[in-house]
Write an enzyme that holds these catalytic residues in place. Structure first.
Site, PDB file in Angstrom:
ATOM      1  N   TYR A 142       0.814  -1.215   0.000  1.00 11.43           N
ATOM      2  CA  TYR A 142       0.000   0.000   0.000  1.00 11.43           C
ATOM      3  C   TYR A 142       0.850   1.269   0.000  1.00 11.43           C
ATOM      4  O   TYR A 142       0.367   2.348  -0.337  1.00 11.43           O
ATOM      5  CB  TYR A 142      -0.929   0.028   1.213  1.00 11.43           C
ATOM      6  CG  TYR A 142      -2.028  -1.016   1.194  1.00 11.43           C
ATOM      7  CD1 TYR A 142      -2.280  -1.778   0.067  1.00 11.43           C
ATOM      8  CD2 TYR A 142      -2.814  -1.244   2.310  1.00 11.43           C
ATOM      9  CE1 TYR A 142      -3.269  -2.741   0.051  1.00 11.43           C
ATOM     10  CE2 TYR A 142      -3.820  -2.205   2.306  1.00 11.43           C
ATOM     11  CZ  TYR A 142      -4.043  -2.953   1.175  1.00 11.43           C
ATOM     12  OH  TYR A 142      -5.031  -3.893   1.165  1.00 11.43           O
ATOM     13  N   ASP A 245      -5.245  -6.969   5.857  1.00  6.94           N
ATOM     14  CA  ASP A 245      -6.463  -6.331   5.371  1.00  6.94           C
ATOM     15  C   ASP A 245      -7.501  -7.383   5.000  1.00  6.94           C
ATOM     16  O   ASP A 245      -8.688  -7.273   5.332  1.00  6.94           O
ATOM     17  CB  ASP A 245      -6.109  -5.465   4.155  1.00  6.94           C
ATOM     18  CG  ASP A 245      -7.210  -4.488   3.773  1.00  6.94           C
ATOM     19  OD1 ASP A 245      -8.267  -4.474   4.433  1.00  6.94           O
ATOM     20  OD2 ASP A 245      -7.017  -3.729   2.809  1.00  6.94           O
TER      21      ASP A 245
END
Length: 351
Positions: A142, A245
């Site tokens: 990310y 996640d």
């Protein structure tokens, strides 16, 4: 105790569920003789609309000055459906994590006795589940280098980790395991990814500092399977950003609803508390959202201030509301569905 709390309601149902957590927190403050000062600030799509930035400098200043941050949710369909958008609400969340040093997301997964049969998994598989996933928040794919080449026909995202990033997350995992059942599972993909091999060798090197903790190492695809087969087999799980996640959202439905699970993000400067669900824009303004995950996030906040009795009082009244059917439409199943605001009022009154 005097507490200064930054209040970031965000988008969608965020303001509605945050309002109920404030009601409950204020009731706790009144009962236990605390003083809470709430400082609202903009983030997400609401901040983009107001000032063009999803995490403005003014909001960051409020968060830095606070003892903790209570956060709702961010996101809006008009950004989700526009791949060309240069500014997105989620960029504000990543920026906030980075600027506040929030490198570890603490995601508990547990069951509620009165809701055990609402889970999509069988009772015998989940009864007694009580695990925590510790997800690294400020590294990995990310935050790595990304871009396009070949006239836009090839895209790349780079997963990068440093040993220091892994050590600080793993340290929290070991410390958490020491307060629980002394079991730690490091989740990676070391059979394929070089970054995962660094994770595994770094955690292995730390084992000697925590000789009482039993450490296991599992590949992320296997853990994704075992979380639905036998979640009771896990206690504390540590993993990198992308894997965390995915696994935390998978684990969240074990309880029966994503609207029930709280979380905390901890790091170098402050702590942030938020429900695990998204902004659920379809329900925004309808007073139908489940506020309990946000309320339980407030309980985590009180717990971290070492106000354990106050935190338990919140958990107790939430369990009472579930047992007595004071629930939102996602849990009502043909029975009476209470409004978001009604649930908040009921919880505060019972406190």
């Amino acid at each position: 105790m005097k507490l200064n709390i930054a209040l970031l309601a965000g988008d969608g149902i965020g303001p509605e569920v945050i309002d109920q957590a404030v009601k409950v927190s204020n009731a706790i403050a009144k009962k236990y003789n605390h003083e809470i000062s709430w400082t609202p600030a903009l983030t997400g799509a609401a901040a983009i609309d107001a000032v063009g930035e999803p995490y403005p400098d003014e909001t960051h200043a409020v968060c830095e000055a606070a003892d903790a941050v209570l956060f709702g949710a961010i996101g809006h369909p008009r950004f989700d459906n526009d791949p060309s958008a240069k500014v997105r609400p989620e960029q504000g969340l990543l920026k906030m994590r980075q600027k506040l040093g929030l490198f570890a997301n603490v995601r508990p997964t547990f069951t509620f006795p009165s809701l055990i049969d609402k889970s999509p998994l069988k009772r015998e598989r989940i009864e007694g589940t009580d695990l925590i996933i510790l997800r690294e928040l400020t590294g990995g794919v990310y935050f790595g280098e990304r871009g396009r080449k070949d006239n836009g026909n090839t895209a790349f995202d780079t997963m990068t980790y440093t040993r220091v990033e892994i050590q600080r997350l793993a340290k929290k995992g070991f410390e958490m395991a020491m307060t629980r059942s002394k079991k730690l599972c490091c989740v990676d993909k070391a059979n394929v990814l070089e970054s995962s091999r660094l994770w595994r060798e770094t955690v292995q090197a730390m084992e000697k500092d925590y000789p009482e903790v039993t450490v296991s190492y599992e590949f992320v695809d296997a853990v994704a399977m075992r979380l639905v087969q036998w979640p009771k087999g896990y206690d504390v799980i540590i993993t990198e950003n992308l894997f965390g996640d995915i696994l935390t959202d998978e684990a969240s439905v074990i309880s029966g609803s994503m609207g029930l699970m709280p979380s905390a993000s901890v790091g170098t400067k402050t702590r942030l508390y938020e429900p695990i669900h998204g902004s659920y824009p379809q329900a925004a303004g309808k007073d139908i959202a489940n506020p309990l995950a946000t309320v339980l996030s407030a309980a985590m906040m009180f717990e971290d201030f070492d106000l354990k009795e106050e935190a338990q009082a919140i958990r107790d009244v939430v369990n009472k509301s579930l047992a007595e059917g004071v629930v939102s439409e996602d849990l009502a199943e043909g029975g009476k569905a209470y409004k978001t605001s009604e649930i908040g009022d009921w919880l505060a009154k019972n406190i």
